[in-house]
Design a protein around this motif. Structure first.
Motif, PDB file in Angstrom:
ATOM      1  N   PRO A 271       0.843  -1.200   0.000  1.00  0.00           N
ATOM      2  CA  PRO A 271       0.000   0.000   0.000  1.00  0.00           C
ATOM      3  C   PRO A 271       0.878   1.250   0.000  1.00  0.00           C
ATOM      4  O   PRO A 271       1.828   1.354   0.786  1.00  0.00           O
ATOM      5  CB  PRO A 271      -0.789  -0.126   1.313  1.00  0.00           C
ATOM      6  CG  PRO A 271      -0.743  -1.590   1.662  1.00  0.00           C
ATOM      7  CD  PRO A 271       0.595  -2.071   1.175  1.00  0.00           C
ATOM      8  N   VAL A 272       0.572   2.205  -0.866  1.00  0.00           N
ATOM      9  CA  VAL A 272       1.423   3.398  -0.939  1.00  0.00           C
ATOM     10  C   VAL A 272       1.383   4.174   0.367  1.00  0.00           C
ATOM     11  O   VAL A 272       2.320   4.931   0.676  1.00  0.00           O
ATOM     12  CB  VAL A 272       1.038   4.296  -2.131  1.00  0.00           C
ATOM     13  CG1 VAL A 272       1.271   3.584  -3.451  1.00  0.00           C
ATOM     14  CG2 VAL A 272      -0.408   4.760  -2.024  1.00  0.00           C
ATOM     15  N   SER A 273       0.335   3.986   1.169  1.00  0.00           N
ATOM     16  CA  SER A 273       0.280   4.646   2.474  1.00  0.00           C
ATOM     17  C   SER A 273       1.404   4.172   3.386  1.00  0.00           C
ATOM     18  O   SER A 273       1.837   4.905   4.284  1.00  0.00           O
ATOM     19  CB  SER A 273      -1.071   4.375   3.145  1.00  0.00           C
ATOM     20  OG  SER A 273      -1.304   2.977   3.292  1.00  0.00           O
ATOM     21  N   GLU A 274       1.901   2.950   3.158  1.00  0.00           N
ATOM     22  CA  GLU A 274       3.015   2.418   3.939  1.00  0.00           C
ATOM     23  C   GLU A 274       4.338   3.084   3.565  1.00  0.00           C
ATOM     24  O   GLU A 274       5.333   2.944   4.277  1.00  0.00           O
ATOM     25  CB  GLU A 274       3.127   0.907   3.732  1.00  0.00           C
ATOM     26  CG  GLU A 274       2.052   0.093   4.396  1.00  0.00           C
ATOM     27  CD  GLU A 274       2.310  -0.079   5.885  1.00  0.00           C
ATOM     28  OE1 GLU A 274       3.214  -0.854   6.256  1.00  0.00           O
ATOM     29  OE2 GLU A 274       1.608   0.576   6.680  1.00  0.00           O
ATOM     30  N   LEU A 275       4.341   3.777   2.440  1.00  0.00           N
ATOM     31  CA  LEU A 275       5.563   4.414   1.942  1.00  0.00           C
ATOM     32  C   LEU A 275       5.534   5.927   2.118  1.00  0.00           C
ATOM     33  O   LEU A 275       6.442   6.617   1.662  1.00  0.00           O
ATOM     34  CB  LEU A 275       5.763   4.070   0.465  1.00  0.00           C
ATOM     35  CG  LEU A 275       5.817   2.578   0.131  1.00  0.00           C
ATOM     36  CD1 LEU A 275       5.868   2.370  -1.383  1.00  0.00           C
ATOM     37  CD2 LEU A 275       7.019   1.915   0.795  1.00  0.00           C
ATOM     38  N   GLY A 276       4.491   6.427   2.758  1.00  0.00           N
ATOM     39  CA  GLY A 276       4.395   7.879   2.964  1.00  0.00           C
ATOM     40  C   GLY A 276       3.546   8.586   1.940  1.00  0.00           C
ATOM     41  O   GLY A 276       3.647   9.812   1.789  1.00  0.00           O
ATOM     42  N   GLY A 277       2.716   7.843   1.209  1.00  0.00           N
ATOM     43  CA  GLY A 277       1.824   8.472   0.235  1.00  0.00           C
ATOM     44  C   GLY A 277       2.347   8.385  -1.178  1.00  0.00           C
ATOM     45  O   GLY A 277       3.460   7.917  -1.441  1.00  0.00           O
ATOM     46  N   ASP A 278       1.531   8.873  -2.126  1.00  0.00           N
ATOM     47  CA  ASP A 278       1.861   8.693  -3.540  1.00  0.00           C
ATOM     48  C   ASP A 278       2.472   9.912  -4.211  1.00  0.00           C
ATOM     49  O   ASP A 278       2.778   9.866  -5.402  1.00  0.00           O
ATOM     50  CB  ASP A 278       0.623   8.235  -4.321  1.00  0.00           C
ATOM     51  CG  ASP A 278      -0.474   9.291  -4.392  1.00  0.00           C
ATOM     52  OD1 ASP A 278      -0.339  10.344  -3.733  1.00  0.00           O
ATOM     53  OD2 ASP A 278      -1.462   9.060  -5.115  1.00  0.00           O
ATOM     54  N   GLN A 279       2.681  10.983  -3.490  1.00  0.00           N
ATOM     55  CA  GLN A 279       3.252  12.179  -4.117  1.00  0.00           C
ATOM     56  C   GLN A 279       4.779  12.140  -4.064  1.00  0.00           C
ATOM     57  O   GLN A 279       5.446  12.995  -3.489  1.00  0.00           O
ATOM     58  CB  GLN A 279       2.710  13.440  -3.451  1.00  0.00           C
ATOM     59  CG  GLN A 279       1.209  13.617  -3.628  1.00  0.00           C
ATOM     60  CD  GLN A 279       0.818  13.682  -5.104  1.00  0.00           C
ATOM     61  OE1 GLN A 279       1.185  14.625  -5.803  1.00  0.00           O
ATOM     62  NE2 GLN A 279       0.079  12.685  -5.577  1.00  0.00           N
ATOM     63  N   GLN A 280       5.329  11.147  -4.723  1.00  0.00           N
ATOM     64  CA  GLN A 280       6.776  10.955  -4.687  1.00  0.00           C
ATOM     65  C   GLN A 280       7.200   9.948  -5.745  1.00  0.00           C
ATOM     66  O   GLN A 280       6.390   9.209  -6.308  1.00  0.00           O
ATOM     67  CB  GLN A 280       7.205  10.434  -3.306  1.00  0.00           C
ATOM     68  CG  GLN A 280       6.576   9.090  -2.932  1.00  0.00           C
ATOM     69  CD  GLN A 280       7.101   8.531  -1.624  1.00  0.00           C
ATOM     70  OE1 GLN A 280       8.287   8.620  -1.328  1.00  0.00           O
ATOM     71  NE2 GLN A 280       6.209   7.926  -0.833  1.00  0.00           N
ATOM     72  N   ILE A 281       8.506   9.937  -5.982  1.00  0.00           N
ATOM     73  CA  ILE A 281       9.146   8.920  -6.813  1.00  0.00           C
ATOM     74  C   ILE A 281       9.957   8.030  -5.881  1.00  0.00           C
ATOM     75  O   ILE A 281      10.689   8.526  -5.022  1.00  0.00           O
ATOM     76  CB  ILE A 281      10.058   9.554  -7.875  1.00  0.00           C
ATOM     77  CG1 ILE A 281       9.236  10.478  -8.785  1.00  0.00           C
ATOM     78  CG2 ILE A 281      10.768   8.476  -8.697  1.00  0.00           C
ATOM     79  CD1 ILE A 281      10.091  11.338  -9.701  1.00  0.00           C
ATOM     80  N   VAL A 282       9.826   6.729  -6.030  1.00  0.00           N
ATOM     81  CA  VAL A 282      10.571   5.789  -5.192  1.00  0.00           C
ATOM     82  C   VAL A 282      11.456   4.921  -6.067  1.00  0.00           C
ATOM     83  O   VAL A 282      11.305   4.879  -7.298  1.00  0.00           O
ATOM     84  CB  VAL A 282       9.617   4.904  -4.353  1.00  0.00           C
ATOM     85  CG1 VAL A 282       8.740   5.761  -3.451  1.00  0.00           C
ATOM     86  CG2 VAL A 282       8.764   4.008  -5.247  1.00  0.00           C
ATOM     87  N   GLY A 283      12.401   4.233  -5.444  1.00  0.00           N
ATOM     88  CA  GLY A 283      13.286   3.319  -6.148  1.00  0.00           C
ATOM     89  C   GLY A 283      13.148   1.916  -5.584  1.00  0.00           C
ATOM     90  O   GLY A 283      12.972   1.747  -4.372  1.00  0.00           O
ATOM     91  N   VAL A 284      13.236   0.915  -6.450  1.00  0.00           N
ATOM     92  CA  VAL A 284      13.060  -0.477  -6.037  1.00  0.00           C
ATOM     93  C   VAL A 284      14.212  -1.323  -6.567  1.00  0.00           C
ATOM     94  O   VAL A 284      14.602  -1.199  -7.739  1.00  0.00           O
ATOM     95  CB  VAL A 284      11.724  -1.049  -6.570  1.00  0.00           C
ATOM     96  CG1 VAL A 284      11.574  -2.530  -6.203  1.00  0.00           C
ATOM     97  CG2 VAL A 284      10.548  -0.249  -6.033  1.00  0.00           C
ATOM     98  N   TYR A 285      14.763  -2.157  -5.705  1.00  0.00           N
ATOM     99  CA  TYR A 285      15.705  -3.180  -6.148  1.00  0.00           C
ATOM    100  C   TYR A 285      15.577  -4.388  -5.246  1.00  0.00           C
ATOM    101  O   TYR A 285      14.886  -4.342  -4.214  1.00  0.00           O
ATOM    102  CB  TYR A 285      17.143  -2.651  -6.190  1.00  0.00           C
ATOM    103  CG  TYR A 285      17.834  -2.469  -4.858  1.00  0.00           C
ATOM    104  CD1 TYR A 285      18.806  -3.370  -4.424  1.00  0.00           C
ATOM    105  CD2 TYR A 285      17.555  -1.371  -4.034  1.00  0.00           C
ATOM    106  CE1 TYR A 285      19.465  -3.192  -3.212  1.00  0.00           C
ATOM    107  CE2 TYR A 285      18.206  -1.183  -2.828  1.00  0.00           C
ATOM    108  CZ  TYR A 285      19.161  -2.095  -2.421  1.00  0.00           C
ATOM    109  OH  TYR A 285      19.810  -1.920  -1.217  1.00  0.00           O
ATOM    110  N   ALA A 286      16.208  -5.491  -5.626  1.00  0.00           N
ATOM    111  CA  ALA A 286      16.096  -6.733  -4.861  1.00  0.00           C
ATOM    112  C   ALA A 286      17.481  -7.305  -4.606  1.00  0.00           C
ATOM    113  O   ALA A 286      18.426  -7.063  -5.373  1.00  0.00           O
ATOM    114  CB  ALA A 286      15.235  -7.749  -5.610  1.00  0.00           C
ATOM    115  N   THR A 287      17.590  -8.063  -3.516  1.00  0.00           N
ATOM    116  CA  THR A 287      18.852  -8.739  -3.195  1.00  0.00           C
ATOM    117  C   THR A 287      18.560 -10.153  -2.718  1.00  0.00           C
ATOM    118  O   THR A 287      17.458 -10.476  -2.273  1.00  0.00           O
ATOM    119  CB  THR A 287      19.629  -8.017  -2.075  1.00  0.00           C
ATOM    120  OG1 THR A 287      18.824  -7.967  -0.892  1.00  0.00           O
ATOM    121  CG2 THR A 287      20.030  -6.616  -2.479  1.00  0.00           C
ATOM    122  N   THR A 288      19.580 -10.992  -2.800  1.00  0.00           N
ATOM    123  CA  THR A 288      19.584 -12.294  -2.141  1.00  0.00           C
ATOM    124  C   THR A 288      20.845 -12.380  -1.299  1.00  0.00           C
ATOM    125  O   THR A 288      21.894 -11.852  -1.684  1.00  0.00           O
ATOM    126  CB  THR A 288      19.548 -13.452  -3.147  1.00  0.00           C
ATOM    127  OG1 THR A 288      20.614 -13.294  -4.093  1.00  0.00           O
ATOM    128  CG2 THR A 288      18.220 -13.503  -3.879  1.00  0.00           C
TER     129      THR A 288
END
Length: 499
Positions: A271-288
């Protein structure tokens, strides 16, 4: 720092995931062949990362996914491909100032546990036809937990650093569906017949096969998760590229190098509410990551201990495979995106692929446009837009595999984009299942995106452009969560029947 038991002993995940050291035990451990060392550790080998804006009802989500275990042959046995209990799988999201630094703000950790009901048989995975997930005939079962980690900050300026981490277990004992073998998993396949091809994608949750629908889990704080085998969602004529074919012509007929193969995929709706709302650009990456030490006193029960050490990472498609030089590929997989500006930016600013593709001299250096995509190597997602158009069966109207180059755009309220908030509808604004990332990358390298409006590749025609003749996946995607396509079975798949 003492980590609570419920956090699954993920000791100092922030420090562990930024280490530059690869323990000797790990060495035993997208072309889907990113770097030399990780090819030796397929269950920790991330093939692709996806991230896009979605909406279910009135709730807006950041959907993120990572896939591991490249080139799963559906017809193998008795041992099958599964998530690795000794691997810590993680999706990281960077918000605010962390985005430019390549620092994760929030991480989602996935830890698996495998059990076998009857180990006195050669039928390790299946004892008979599977009617429901984890029934008596599903001999090998996997469950997993999901933990949210918030990386808190201290101070400002030169005193910036990570002070502590807060762990929140969102779900435990979540079930993984069986792999698609064929006759024993008929519901995955057309007409419920294991002799037929896997089912095509659907656009209604009620139409999902029983194995998938039973393992879509609603967990704490409004999250939705899925983890299981899926058809490989990446499609490309990889053969033509690494046969040094500058025209990407491939063999006599188009060859999707991933057709008929599966991967293991984790998908999470945040949920975007978990990220501080939708008025922003975020970055996503994954690791193992794996624990630093393994003791093999008893080969049947190896003991692992120590902090988790990163063995692979991935953000944008193709960066490590197609832009980073061989001498730095293993280094890239072991490091954090925080070092991308200092170590790997040169590969985006002056991509070796540009002259190989015949790009003019002015497009071979100072590629700040490409650096803006790849450095730091996180998939940037504008959360302020409406939901992304999705590839499905059929595709959402106006969806284009070429994203903005095919006229598929979204409107942002937090950036000007290419004018009046216009931003790509797919990669490099997020990445959807179905994005022709290789085609988009080639067009971007041969175009000048540093000016507005961009100067596009002169020979580019969005209605006909392709790389090596491959323009779609071998099976359609789901238009609903978990979006990734149905896994292929071992009796009937497309290894040798591609058009």
């Amino acid at each position: 720092m003492k980590i609570p038991q419920r956090a699954l002993a993920c000791a100092r995940i922030g420090a562990a995931l930024s280490t530059l050291l690869l323990a000797p035990s790990i060495t035993m451990a997208s072309s889907h062949m990113d770097a030399p060392l990780i090819t030796l550790d397929p269950s920790a080998h991330i093939t692709d990362v996806y991230a896009f804006v979605s909406k279910v009802g009135n709730v807006k989500y950041l959907t993120a996914a990572l896939a591991v275990y490249p080139f799963e042959e559906p017809s193998i046995g008795p041992n099958k491909y599964n998530f690795d209990d000794n691997v810590l799988y993680a999706v990281h999201v960077a918000t605010g100032a962390d985005l430019a630094k390549g620092e994760s703000t929030i991480s989602y950790l996935f830890k698996f546990n495998t059990t076998i009901k009857n180990n006195n048989t050669i039928a390790q995975s299946f004892l008979g036809r599977i009617k429901t997930v984890n029934d008596a005939n599903q001999n090998l079962t996997q469950q997993y937990s999901v933990t949210k980690v918030v990386h808190h900050q201290k101070g400002q300026g030169q005193g910036y650093g990570r002070e502590r981490e807060t762990f929140d277990v969102l779900g435990t004992k979540l079930t993984v569906p069986p792999n698609n073998q064929g006759l024993v998993t008929p519901d995955y396949n057309q007409k419920g017949d294991g002799n037929m091809l896997a089912k095509e994608g659907v656009n209604d949750p009620s139409q999902l096969d029983v194995y998938t629908s039973q393992t879509v889990h609603q967990i704490d704080r409004g999250y939705t998760v899925f983890a299981g085998q899926r058809s490989d969602g990446f499609y490309a004529n990889i053969q033509s590229i690494f046969d040094l074919d500058a025209k990407f012509s491939g063999p006599e007929r188009p060859l999707d190098s991933q057709a008929g193969f599966n991967v293991h995929t984790i998908v999470i709706n945040i949920p975007v509410s978990e990220l501080g709302g939708d008025q922003q650009i975020v970055g996503v990456y994954a690791t193992t990551s794996r624990k630093a030490f393994t003791v093999l006193r008893d080969p049947r029960a190896p003991v692992t201990f120590g902090e988790y050490v990163q063995v692979h990472r991935k953000g944008n498609p193709a960066f490590c495979e197609l832009l980073v030089a061989g001498k730095d590929k293993d280094l890239f997989t072991k490091t954090s995106p925080t070092v991308d500006h200092s170590i790997f930016a040169k590969y985006a600013l002056a991509p070796e692929l540009a002259p190989l593709l015949g790009a003019p001299a002015n497009l071979q250096t100072a590629r700040t446009d490409l650096a803006g995509i790849f450095i730091p190597d996180l998939i940037k997602v504008d959360l302020s837009t409406g939901p992304a158009r999705l590839a499905g069966n059929p595709d959402t109207p106006m969806f284009s595999r070429l994203g903005i180059f095919g006229g598929d755009t979204l409107t942002s309220t937090v950036q000007q984009g290419f004018g009046k908030g216009t931003v790509p509808g797919g990669w490099p604004n997020g990445r959807r299942f179905g994005d022709d990332v290789l085609g988009i990358a080639v067009i971007a390298i041969l175009s000048d995106l540093r000016i507005n409006p961009p100067q596009l590749f002169a020979k580019f025609d969005p209605s006909t452009f392709n790389v090596g003749g491959v323009i779609k996946n071998d099976i359609s995607y789901n238009g609903v969560f978990p979006y990734a396509p149905t896994p292929h079975n071992g009796r009937n798949n497309l290894h040798h029947t591609q058009p």
